[in-house]
Write a protein that holds these residues in place. Structure first.
Motif, PDB file in Angstrom:
ATOM      1  N   GLU A 203       2.897  -4.681  -3.084  1.00 47.70           N
ATOM      2  CA  GLU A 203       1.435  -4.585  -3.041  1.00 47.70           C
ATOM      3  C   GLU A 203       0.996  -3.165  -3.402  1.00 47.70           C
ATOM      4  OE1 GLU A 203      -2.223  -5.140   0.163  1.00 47.70           O
ATOM      5  OE2 GLU A 203      -0.160  -5.226   0.875  1.00 47.70           O
TER       6      GLU A 203
ATOM      7  N   LEU B 124       1.759  -7.357  -7.583  1.00 44.99           N
ATOM      8  CA  LEU B 124       1.495  -8.725  -7.140  1.00 44.99           C
ATOM      9  C   LEU B 124       0.195  -9.250  -7.722  1.00 44.99           C
ATOM     10  CD1 LEU B 124       2.424  -8.317  -3.377  1.00 44.99           C
ATOM     11  CD2 LEU B 124       3.862  -9.244  -5.200  1.00 44.99           C
TER      12      LEU B 124
ATOM     13  N   LYS C 198       4.784  -5.411   1.130  1.00 42.44           N
ATOM     14  CA  LYS C 198       3.940  -4.216   1.228  1.00 42.44           C
ATOM     15  C   LYS C 198       4.230  -3.257   0.077  1.00 42.44           C
ATOM     16  CE  LYS C 198       0.823  -1.992   3.488  1.00 42.44           C
ATOM     17  NZ  LYS C 198      -0.546  -2.480   3.370  1.00 42.44           N
TER      18      LYS C 198
ATOM     19  N   LEU D   9      -2.433 -12.277   0.805  1.00 45.21           N
ATOM     20  CA  LEU D   9      -1.548 -11.332   1.481  1.00 45.21           C
ATOM     21  C   LEU D   9      -1.863 -11.249   2.972  1.00 45.21           C
ATOM     22  CD1 LEU D   9      -1.322  -8.469  -1.149  1.00 45.21           C
ATOM     23  CD2 LEU D   9       0.504 -10.039  -0.448  1.00 45.21           C
TER      24      LEU D   9
ATOM     25  N   LEU E 137      -5.896 -12.475  -4.009  1.00 41.46           N
ATOM     26  CA  LEU E 137      -4.711 -11.755  -3.555  1.00 41.46           C
ATOM     27  C   LEU E 137      -4.877 -11.174  -2.156  1.00 41.46           C
ATOM     28  CD1 LEU E 137      -1.862 -10.780  -4.104  1.00 41.46           C
ATOM     29  CD2 LEU E 137      -2.842  -8.745  -5.191  1.00 41.46           C
TER      30      LEU E 137
END
Length: 65
Positions: free
Chosen positions: A14, A19, A11, A30, A26
């Protein structure tokens, strides 16, 4: 604990925009990762409970000569 730490790290990375996805998906990757970690955490809790129950049952079991 380790699963929650992994989710928090993901997190944070992100949110920092650190990332990327090799598939250019993505958000979906995720989402799958977070869902998998949630499921794994539930499975780990189930396993913990089952092992506690087995341990409790085995506590009174002894070898008989």
């Amino acid at each position: 604990m380790a699963l929650e730490q992994t989710a928090r790290l993901l997190k944070r990375l992100e949110e920092e925009g650190r990332l990327k996805s090799d598939r250019d998906t993505l958000a979906a990757d995720l989402e799958a990762a977070y869902a998998g970690l949630t499921i794994a955490a539930g499975a780990a809790e189930t396993l913990r409970g089952a092992l506690k129950r087995a341990h409790g049952g085995l506590g009174a079991v002894a070898y008989k000569d």
